[in-house]
Design a protein around this motif. Structure first.
Motif, short mmCIF file in Angstrom:
data_model
loop_
_atom_site.label_atom_id
_atom_site.label_comp_id
_atom_site.label_asym_id
_atom_site.label_seq_id
_atom_site.Cartn_x
_atom_site.Cartn_y
_atom_site.Cartn_z
N THR A 147 7.52 4.74 -4.70
CA THR A 147 6.36 5.49 -4.23
C THR A 147 6.15 5.13 -2.77
O THR A 147 5.69 4.04 -2.45
CB THR A 147 5.11 5.17 -5.05
OG1 THR A 147 5.35 5.50 -6.42
CG2 THR A 147 3.91 5.98 -4.55
N ASP A 155 3.90 1.86 -2.13
CA ASP A 155 2.47 1.82 -2.43
C ASP A 155 2.01 0.40 -2.75
O ASP A 155 0.84 0.06 -2.59
CB ASP A 155 2.18 2.74 -3.62
CG ASP A 155 0.88 3.48 -3.47
OD1 ASP A 155 0.34 3.50 -2.35
OD2 ASP A 155 0.41 4.05 -4.47
N TYR A 173 -2.54 9.74 -0.08
CA TYR A 173 -2.46 9.41 -1.50
C TYR A 173 -2.49 10.66 -2.38
O TYR A 173 -1.98 10.64 -3.51
CB TYR A 173 -3.61 8.47 -1.89
CG TYR A 173 -3.40 7.06 -1.40
CD1 TYR A 173 -2.69 6.13 -2.16
CD2 TYR A 173 -3.89 6.66 -0.15
CE1 TYR A 173 -2.48 4.84 -1.70
CE2 TYR A 173 -3.68 5.38 0.32
CZ TYR A 173 -2.97 4.47 -0.45
OH TYR A 173 -2.75 3.20 0.02
N ARG A 223 4.75 5.07 1.01
CA ARG A 223 3.45 5.24 1.64
C ARG A 223 3.55 5.29 3.16
O ARG A 223 3.04 6.21 3.79
CB ARG A 223 2.50 4.10 1.20
CG ARG A 223 1.07 4.33 1.63
CD ARG A 223 0.52 5.62 1.02
NE ARG A 223 0.67 5.66 -0.43
CZ ARG A 223 0.66 6.77 -1.15
NH1 ARG A 223 0.55 7.94 -0.57
NH2 ARG A 223 0.81 6.73 -2.46
N ASP A 224 4.17 4.28 3.78
CA ASP A 224 4.30 4.24 5.25
C ASP A 224 5.77 4.38 5.61
O ASP A 224 6.61 3.64 5.11
CB ASP A 224 3.77 2.91 5.81
CG ASP A 224 2.29 2.76 5.57
OD1 ASP A 224 1.51 3.43 6.28
OD2 ASP A 224 1.90 1.98 4.68
#
Length: 202
Positions: A166, A188, A156, A168-169
């Motif tokens: 955005t 996200d 983050y 994240r994974d």
């Protein structure tokens, strides 16, 4: 290990740019071979994000082991990015903002499940892990390929907003001849984003 889903390749995320395609599991396995012509000038990947955003990525320069990619959106140049092809290893200089003294391994083509690649970005530990070696069908190429699946969770503390997402994974799927041939990523907010490879020219 999270299973690979049917996708309608990162990229973008190769801004990672994402080079994506529709991947369906197949039991027939093919030999990965060696990296081949992956890093040659002129190689091009064309993709769609959620079916509407046209992205094109082309290798425009190669100096030693460093290749420069030009990412275009709607036929307009968005930015250039640098990656490295060192033997059987692909590294990126995205997080280091082009600093080639700070490579971050994307994949090694002799990788085994469980291998991991680590770096530190602005004091934050960051890691990628090999989670799978399996054969999938790649409609953009009309063939089955044995791929190496690499998982990355973007901390983050590290900026990860690209093309309005955005990220994240990230689940990267690599092949030594065709490069990044499939990717899934989650935002996200937990949204899954479809990216479709139109064609891969290497």
């Amino acid at each position: 290990k999270k299973p690979m889903k049917t996708i309608s390749f990162l990229v973008c995320c190769f801004s990672l740019i994402f080079f994506f395609t529709d991947c369906k599991k197949n039991d027939n396995e093919n030999d990965n071979g060696s990296p081949g012509m992956l890093g040659e000038v002129g190689n091009t990947w064309n993709v769609k994000v959620n079916g509407i955003h046209d992205l094109s990525t082309q290798i425009i320069a190669k100096e030693g082991h460093v290749v420069t990619l030009e990412v275009s959106y709607a036929k307009m140049t968005v930015k250039t990015l640098k990656f490295g092809l060192i033997g059987n290893e692909v590294v990126d200089y995205v997080y280091s903002q082009g600093n080639t003294s700070k490579p971050f391994t994307m994949v090694k083509f002799d990788a085994e499940v469980g291998d991991s690649y680590s770096t530190t970005i602005n004091g934050i530990a960051h890691q990628r892990e090999v989670i799978e070696k399996a054969t999938y069908n790649v409609p953009a190429l009309n063939k089955d390929l044995e791929m190496i699946g690499v998982y990355e969770m973007v901390p983050y503390e590290i900026p990860s907003t690209f093309f309005g997402f955005t990220v994240r994974d990230i689940y990267w799927y690599w092949h030594p001849d065709y490069g990044l041939v499939c990717v899934e990523f989650y935002t996200d907010q937990g949204d899954f984003v479809k990216v479709v490879f139109v064609d891969i020219e290497v």
